[in-house]
Scaffold this motif. Structure first.
Motif, PDB file in Angstrom:
ATOM      1  N   GLU A 110       9.744 -23.054 -28.598  1.00 49.64           N
ATOM      2  CA  GLU A 110       9.314 -22.102 -29.617  1.00 49.64           C
ATOM      3  C   GLU A 110       8.023 -22.585 -30.271  1.00 49.64           C
ATOM      4  O   GLU A 110       7.874 -23.759 -30.588  1.00 49.64           O
ATOM      5  CB  GLU A 110      10.403 -21.979 -30.678  1.00 49.64           C
ATOM      6  CG  GLU A 110      10.159 -20.877 -31.662  1.00 49.64           C
ATOM      7  CD  GLU A 110      11.310 -20.727 -32.639  1.00 49.64           C
ATOM      8  OE1 GLU A 110      11.024 -20.522 -33.818  1.00 49.64           O
ATOM      9  OE2 GLU A 110      12.468 -20.832 -32.213  1.00 49.64           O
ATOM     10  N   GLY A 111       7.070 -21.687 -30.435  1.00 44.18           N
ATOM     11  CA  GLY A 111       5.802 -22.021 -31.073  1.00 44.18           C
ATOM     12  C   GLY A 111       4.721 -22.460 -30.103  1.00 44.18           C
ATOM     13  O   GLY A 111       3.551 -22.537 -30.459  1.00 44.18           O
ATOM     14  N   LEU A 112       5.081 -22.768 -28.870  1.00 44.21           N
ATOM     15  CA  LEU A 112       4.098 -23.149 -27.864  1.00 44.21           C
ATOM     16  C   LEU A 112       3.373 -21.886 -27.418  1.00 44.21           C
ATOM     17  O   LEU A 112       3.994 -20.860 -27.162  1.00 44.21           O
ATOM     18  CB  LEU A 112       4.804 -23.814 -26.676  1.00 44.21           C
ATOM     19  CG  LEU A 112       3.947 -24.535 -25.657  1.00 44.21           C
ATOM     20  CD1 LEU A 112       3.213 -25.711 -26.314  1.00 44.21           C
ATOM     21  CD2 LEU A 112       4.824 -25.066 -24.523  1.00 44.21           C
ATOM     22  N   ARG A 113       2.048 -21.930 -27.316  1.00 45.90           N
ATOM     23  CA  ARG A 113       1.276 -20.727 -27.000  1.00 45.90           C
ATOM     24  C   ARG A 113       1.052 -20.506 -25.511  1.00 45.90           C
ATOM     25  O   ARG A 113       0.816 -19.393 -25.076  1.00 45.90           O
ATOM     26  CB  ARG A 113      -0.071 -20.775 -27.706  1.00 45.90           C
ATOM     27  CG  ARG A 113       0.074 -20.688 -29.191  1.00 45.90           C
ATOM     28  CD  ARG A 113      -1.246 -20.659 -29.852  1.00 45.90           C
ATOM     29  NE  ARG A 113      -1.062 -20.518 -31.279  1.00 45.90           N
ATOM     30  CZ  ARG A 113      -2.028 -20.304 -32.104  1.00 45.90           C
ATOM     31  NH1 ARG A 113      -3.269 -20.212 -31.683  1.00 45.90           N
ATOM     32  NH2 ARG A 113      -1.781 -20.194 -33.383  1.00 45.90           N
ATOM     33  N   LYS A 114       1.063 -21.585 -24.728  1.00 44.45           N
ATOM     34  CA  LYS A 114       0.852 -21.444 -23.284  1.00 44.45           C
ATOM     35  C   LYS A 114       1.621 -22.529 -22.552  1.00 44.45           C
ATOM     36  O   LYS A 114       2.062 -23.506 -23.145  1.00 44.45           O
ATOM     37  CB  LYS A 114      -0.640 -21.527 -22.941  1.00 44.45           C
ATOM     38  CG  LYS A 114      -1.250 -22.893 -23.187  1.00 44.45           C
ATOM     39  CD  LYS A 114      -2.683 -22.953 -22.675  1.00 44.45           C
ATOM     40  CE  LYS A 114      -3.143 -24.398 -22.648  1.00 44.45           C
ATOM     41  NZ  LYS A 114      -4.222 -24.637 -21.768  1.00 44.45           N
ATOM     42  N   ARG A 115       1.766 -22.329 -21.264  1.00 40.91           N
ATOM     43  CA  ARG A 115       2.425 -23.353 -20.444  1.00 40.91           C
ATOM     44  C   ARG A 115       1.547 -24.596 -20.413  1.00 40.91           C
ATOM     45  O   ARG A 115       0.321 -24.495 -20.442  1.00 40.91           O
ATOM     46  CB  ARG A 115       2.618 -22.850 -19.014  1.00 40.91           C
ATOM     47  CG  ARG A 115       3.612 -21.733 -18.913  1.00 40.91           C
ATOM     48  CD  ARG A 115       3.673 -21.176 -17.490  1.00 40.91           C
ATOM     49  NE  ARG A 115       4.614 -20.080 -17.463  1.00 40.91           N
ATOM     50  CZ  ARG A 115       5.838 -20.176 -16.945  1.00 40.91           C
ATOM     51  NH1 ARG A 115       6.230 -21.299 -16.400  1.00 40.91           N
ATOM     52  NH2 ARG A 115       6.639 -19.148 -16.974  1.00 40.91           N
ATOM     53  N   CYS A 116       2.168 -25.760 -20.358  1.00 43.65           N
ATOM     54  CA  CYS A 116       1.371 -26.986 -20.294  1.00 43.65           C
ATOM     55  C   CYS A 116       2.038 -28.012 -19.373  1.00 43.65           C
ATOM     56  O   CYS A 116       3.247 -27.989 -19.159  1.00 43.65           O
ATOM     57  CB  CYS A 116       1.145 -27.571 -21.678  1.00 43.65           C
ATOM     58  SG  CYS A 116       2.613 -28.133 -22.508  1.00 43.65           S
ATOM     59  N   LEU A 117       1.196 -28.847 -18.821  1.00 41.48           N
ATOM     60  CA  LEU A 117       1.628 -29.939 -17.952  1.00 41.48           C
ATOM     61  C   LEU A 117       1.011 -31.220 -18.482  1.00 41.48           C
ATOM     62  O   LEU A 117      -0.212 -31.325 -18.606  1.00 41.48           O
ATOM     63  CB  LEU A 117       1.169 -29.693 -16.511  1.00 41.48           C
ATOM     64  CG  LEU A 117       1.331 -30.860 -15.532  1.00 41.48           C
ATOM     65  CD1 LEU A 117       2.792 -31.239 -15.362  1.00 41.48           C
ATOM     66  CD2 LEU A 117       0.727 -30.496 -14.189  1.00 41.48           C
ATOM     67  N   VAL A 118       1.874 -32.174 -18.829  1.00 36.26           N
ATOM     68  CA  VAL A 118       1.434 -33.487 -19.293  1.00 36.26           C
ATOM     69  C   VAL A 118       1.870 -34.501 -18.243  1.00 36.26           C
ATOM     70  O   VAL A 118       3.046 -34.587 -17.912  1.00 36.26           O
ATOM     71  CB  VAL A 118       2.049 -33.849 -20.663  1.00 36.26           C
ATOM     72  CG1 VAL A 118       1.592 -35.234 -21.100  1.00 36.26           C
ATOM     73  CG2 VAL A 118       1.698 -32.799 -21.700  1.00 36.26           C
ATOM     74  N   ARG A 119       0.918 -35.235 -17.706  1.00 37.68           N
ATOM     75  CA  ARG A 119       1.216 -36.238 -16.671  1.00 37.68           C
ATOM     76  C   ARG A 119       1.167 -37.628 -17.304  1.00 37.68           C
ATOM     77  O   ARG A 119       0.231 -37.968 -18.007  1.00 37.68           O
ATOM     78  CB  ARG A 119       0.219 -36.132 -15.521  1.00 37.68           C
ATOM     79  CG  ARG A 119       0.511 -37.106 -14.393  1.00 37.68           C
ATOM     80  CD  ARG A 119      -0.328 -36.829 -13.155  1.00 37.68           C
ATOM     81  NE  ARG A 119       0.037 -35.527 -12.610  1.00 37.68           N
ATOM     82  CZ  ARG A 119      -0.827 -34.528 -12.430  1.00 37.68           C
ATOM     83  NH1 ARG A 119      -2.097 -34.663 -12.716  1.00 37.68           N
ATOM     84  NH2 ARG A 119      -0.414 -33.375 -11.948  1.00 37.68           N
ATOM     85  N   PHE A 120       2.189 -38.415 -17.055  1.00 40.65           N
ATOM     86  CA  PHE A 120       2.248 -39.807 -17.495  1.00 40.65           C
ATOM     87  C   PHE A 120       2.047 -40.684 -16.269  1.00 40.65           C
ATOM     88  O   PHE A 120       2.836 -40.614 -15.323  1.00 40.65           O
ATOM     89  CB  PHE A 120       3.611 -40.124 -18.120  1.00 40.65           C
ATOM     90  CG  PHE A 120       3.892 -39.367 -19.380  1.00 40.65           C
ATOM     91  CD1 PHE A 120       3.583 -39.917 -20.613  1.00 40.65           C
ATOM     92  CD2 PHE A 120       4.462 -38.101 -19.342  1.00 40.65           C
ATOM     93  CE1 PHE A 120       3.848 -39.235 -21.784  1.00 40.65           C
ATOM     94  CE2 PHE A 120       4.736 -37.401 -20.502  1.00 40.65           C
ATOM     95  CZ  PHE A 120       4.424 -37.969 -21.728  1.00 40.65           C
ATOM     96  N   GLU A 121       0.984 -41.490 -16.262  1.00 42.17           N
ATOM     97  CA  GLU A 121       0.717 -42.437 -15.174  1.00 42.17           C
ATOM     98  C   GLU A 121       0.946 -43.832 -15.739  1.00 42.17           C
ATOM     99  O   GLU A 121       0.197 -44.298 -16.592  1.00 42.17           O
ATOM    100  CB  GLU A 121      -0.715 -42.286 -14.674  1.00 42.17           C
ATOM    101  CG  GLU A 121      -0.978 -40.933 -14.047  1.00 42.17           C
ATOM    102  CD  GLU A 121      -2.421 -40.746 -13.602  1.00 42.17           C
ATOM    103  OE1 GLU A 121      -3.297 -41.567 -13.978  1.00 42.17           O
ATOM    104  OE2 GLU A 121      -2.673 -39.766 -12.895  1.00 42.17           O
TER     105      GLU A 121
END
Length: 117
Positions: A32-43
């Protein structure tokens, strides 16, 4: 979730796996409250180490998300990340446990953030 110090690399990976599993469960519903899809990559791995570990966190306002481990840091990424966070496995565990503040880690050059942040 509380993260404790790991005695070995295998322990560290087990702790990290549990951490990302908890994140994945939390993202099993739309955010809830997120405006768009996002991808966070952890290396995560030693600096310059192509044999590190990668986790990808996906979140969306209209669909369930989650965390996956698509392969090692030297492998092909599944898609372009919005943000990529890179650091050693040990520094990530210190941040996750609260022993190291993320801002201090960035200022000391222990963590690197790239992308739309």
């Amino acid at each position: 979730m509380q993260v404790v110090a790991a005695a070995s690399e295998a322990d560290a990976l087990a702790t990290l796996g549990a951490y990302f599993d908890a994140l994945s469960r939390a993202l099993a519903v739309p955010v809830e409250g997120l405006r768009k899809r996002c991808l966070v990559r952890f290396e995560l791995g030693a600096p310059g180490d192509a044999a590190g570990w990668v986790w990808e966190l996906r979140a969306a306002p209209d669909a369930a998300g989650g965390v996956t481990s698509p392969g090692d840091a030297g492998g092909a990424a599944s898609e372009t990340a919005d943000v990529t966070i890179s650091c050693t496995l040990q520094h990530f565990l210190e941040i996750a446990s609260g022993r190291l503040k993320p801002a201090a880690a960035m200022l000391r050059g222990l963590i690197r953030v790239r992308g739309d942040h």
